[in-house]
Design an enzyme around this catalytic site. Sequence first.
Site, PDB file in Angstrom:
ATOM      1  N   SER A 150      34.790  39.912  36.887  1.00 16.59           N
ATOM      2  CA  SER A 150      35.550  41.095  37.292  1.00 16.59           C
ATOM      3  C   SER A 150      35.137  42.316  36.482  1.00 16.59           C
ATOM      4  O   SER A 150      34.845  42.219  35.295  1.00 16.59           O
ATOM      5  CB  SER A 150      37.055  40.859  37.102  1.00 16.59           C
ATOM      6  OG  SER A 150      37.781  42.023  37.462  1.00 16.59           O
ATOM      7  N   GLU A 157      45.756  42.474  41.369  1.00 20.49           N
ATOM      8  CA  GLU A 157      45.136  43.794  41.542  1.00 20.49           C
ATOM      9  C   GLU A 157      45.661  44.483  42.805  1.00 20.49           C
ATOM     10  O   GLU A 157      45.971  45.680  42.789  1.00 20.49           O
ATOM     11  CB  GLU A 157      43.620  43.610  41.617  1.00 20.49           C
ATOM     12  CG  GLU A 157      42.797  44.850  41.846  1.00 20.49           C
ATOM     13  CD  GLU A 157      41.338  44.488  42.017  1.00 20.49           C
ATOM     14  OE1 GLU A 157      40.749  44.891  43.048  1.00 20.49           O
ATOM     15  OE2 GLU A 157      40.779  43.790  41.142  1.00 20.49           O
ATOM     16  N   HIS A 194      43.681  36.927  39.942  1.00 17.92           N
ATOM     17  CA  HIS A 194      43.436  38.250  39.351  1.00 17.92           C
ATOM     18  C   HIS A 194      43.365  39.308  40.445  1.00 17.92           C
ATOM     19  O   HIS A 194      44.003  40.368  40.359  1.00 17.92           O
ATOM     20  CB  HIS A 194      42.129  38.229  38.551  1.00 17.92           C
ATOM     21  CG  HIS A 194      41.575  39.584  38.220  1.00 17.92           C
ATOM     22  ND1 HIS A 194      40.896  40.356  39.153  1.00 17.92           N
ATOM     23  CD2 HIS A 194      41.596  40.319  37.085  1.00 17.92           C
ATOM     24  CE1 HIS A 194      40.524  41.494  38.605  1.00 17.92           C
ATOM     25  NE2 HIS A 194      40.934  41.503  37.352  1.00 17.92           N
ATOM     26  N   ASN A 195      42.610  39.029  41.489  1.00 22.03           N
ATOM     27  CA  ASN A 195      42.458  40.000  42.563  1.00 22.03           C
ATOM     28  C   ASN A 195      43.756  40.199  43.332  1.00 22.03           C
ATOM     29  O   ASN A 195      44.054  41.313  43.781  1.00 22.03           O
ATOM     30  CB  ASN A 195      41.354  39.551  43.519  1.00 22.03           C
ATOM     31  CG  ASN A 195      39.969  39.774  42.935  1.00 22.03           C
ATOM     32  OD1 ASN A 195      39.796  39.842  41.723  1.00 22.03           O
ATOM     33  ND2 ASN A 195      38.974  39.866  43.782  1.00 22.03           N
ATOM     34  N   LYS A 223      40.169  33.883  39.198  1.00 22.72           N
ATOM     35  CA  LYS A 223      39.655  35.190  39.654  1.00 22.72           C
ATOM     36  C   LYS A 223      40.365  35.621  40.934  1.00 22.72           C
ATOM     37  O   LYS A 223      40.677  36.808  41.124  1.00 22.72           O
ATOM     38  CB  LYS A 223      38.149  35.098  39.889  1.00 22.72           C
ATOM     39  CG  LYS A 223      37.510  36.362  40.503  1.00 22.72           C
ATOM     40  CD  LYS A 223      37.758  37.603  39.662  1.00 22.72           C
ATOM     41  CE  LYS A 223      36.814  38.746  40.008  1.00 22.72           C
ATOM     42  NZ  LYS A 223      36.842  39.179  41.399  1.00 22.72           N
TER      43      LYS A 223
END
Length: 479
Positions: free
Chosen positions: A129, A190, A186-187, A183
């Site tokens: 990232s 986001e 995480h997105n 990940k």
Amino acid sequence: MSHANIGVVGLAVMGSNLARNLASREGNRVAVYNRSWDKTEHLVDAHPEANFVAAKSIQEFAASLSTPRTAIIMVKAGAGTDAVIDQLCEVFEPGDIIVDGGNALFTDTIRREKAVRETGINFVGAGISGGEEGALLGPSIMPGGSAEAWETLGPILRSIAAVVDGEPCVTHIGTDGAGHFVKMIHNGIEYADMQLIAEAYDLIRRGTGKSPAEIADVFTEWNKGELESYLIEITAEVLRQVDAATGKPLVDVIVDEAGSKGTGVWTVQTALSLGTPVSGIAEAVFARGLSSHPEQRSLAKSFPGPYAFTVKDADAFIEDVRQALYASKIVAYSQGFDAIRAGADEYNWHINLGEVARIWRGGCIIRAQFLNPITEAYRANESLALLMAAPYFAKAVSGAQAAWRRVVIAATEAGIPAPAFGSSLSYYDGLRADRLPAAVIQGQRDFFGAHTYKRIDKPGTFHTLWSGDRTEIAAEDTH
């Protein structure tokens, strides 16, 4: 030929920048290969200082690597990734390492790792990232895979990761698909973070009449406190930008339809399958979906609603929005970490949540001062069942709830959509409720489907004979 200790396959912008990052670190020699030789040649010619080892074929690429051979794939997720993996498996040997650094769906990574493992080659799914800049200067890296692969890969990834407080923003997440799973979450976070910031902007602009540039000043001030983050910082930059062609704020000439590449959707789909609520993330995904249907929005323009909205005390309202943003942000991260825990339980991964928070403090898109207390909360209690319940966050949310409610009420009364703010507050209230209406739902389920229910006053599972005399029987008596 002088051998390289690491190779990169796929030299589009992300792959090229990652290769340059690797080459700039002491101890690394980088082999590079792209299906099209033109891209390889361009990279090598543009950056002679990198001293790349350029390969024209996958065989030449493999021969240029020292053992255990280690290659990072930076190609578009999907069939292209599978094709490169197959090519590397033909020229690599047992003990070598293939790393997928793209945004792969974690279940694909689980499948690929299992297949590649049978050849004796290590396969690692690594979330990376930070975008193009992070790839070049230092990303946050979330690798999965075996402990054996991490032994070789760890020092290389530590050399290129972002560094915060002297610590590289990389850690071994867990086996097979764990890295790409984290990940993905995480997105998802986001998505929620971006939607919340956008809602804050919209409320301030409509309520106070401030220009985008003036709101940029507000965000810049916010970025000096507990909301300090990369996303707040770049939002201020976006709001300050003036369109050269029209002289208008750039944000006013950008079409209000938000795109996505799928990771937010994957997060919501996965959370649904795990039975873990990620309502803040889901509303952010749905908001993008709604924005992308102009044909429906045009049909609804005649729908009635309140259109006049002016706050009496602009400064007080802006402070309320700031607190609502912070509280809603806490919900989004808390839900995200819940999803990581649920995924770890489901797939038998041993994921250290404190380490995840630590490596997100730098390099990645959601990097923020806010991640320091998250790291500390999980270090203080590894088995913390609810991030929001940690003393720091419980105090913060409790202190913000009055402002949070005022903002949601104001948005509702003014007819301004604020789905992420509203759903986050509902989640908070759902957690704190003494009783939820789920009891009614369970009664309904028992009525039409004999799905049974439990009682608060005695153990066991029960069913009411709704079509009979409506007496209650123990569930085992229904068979």
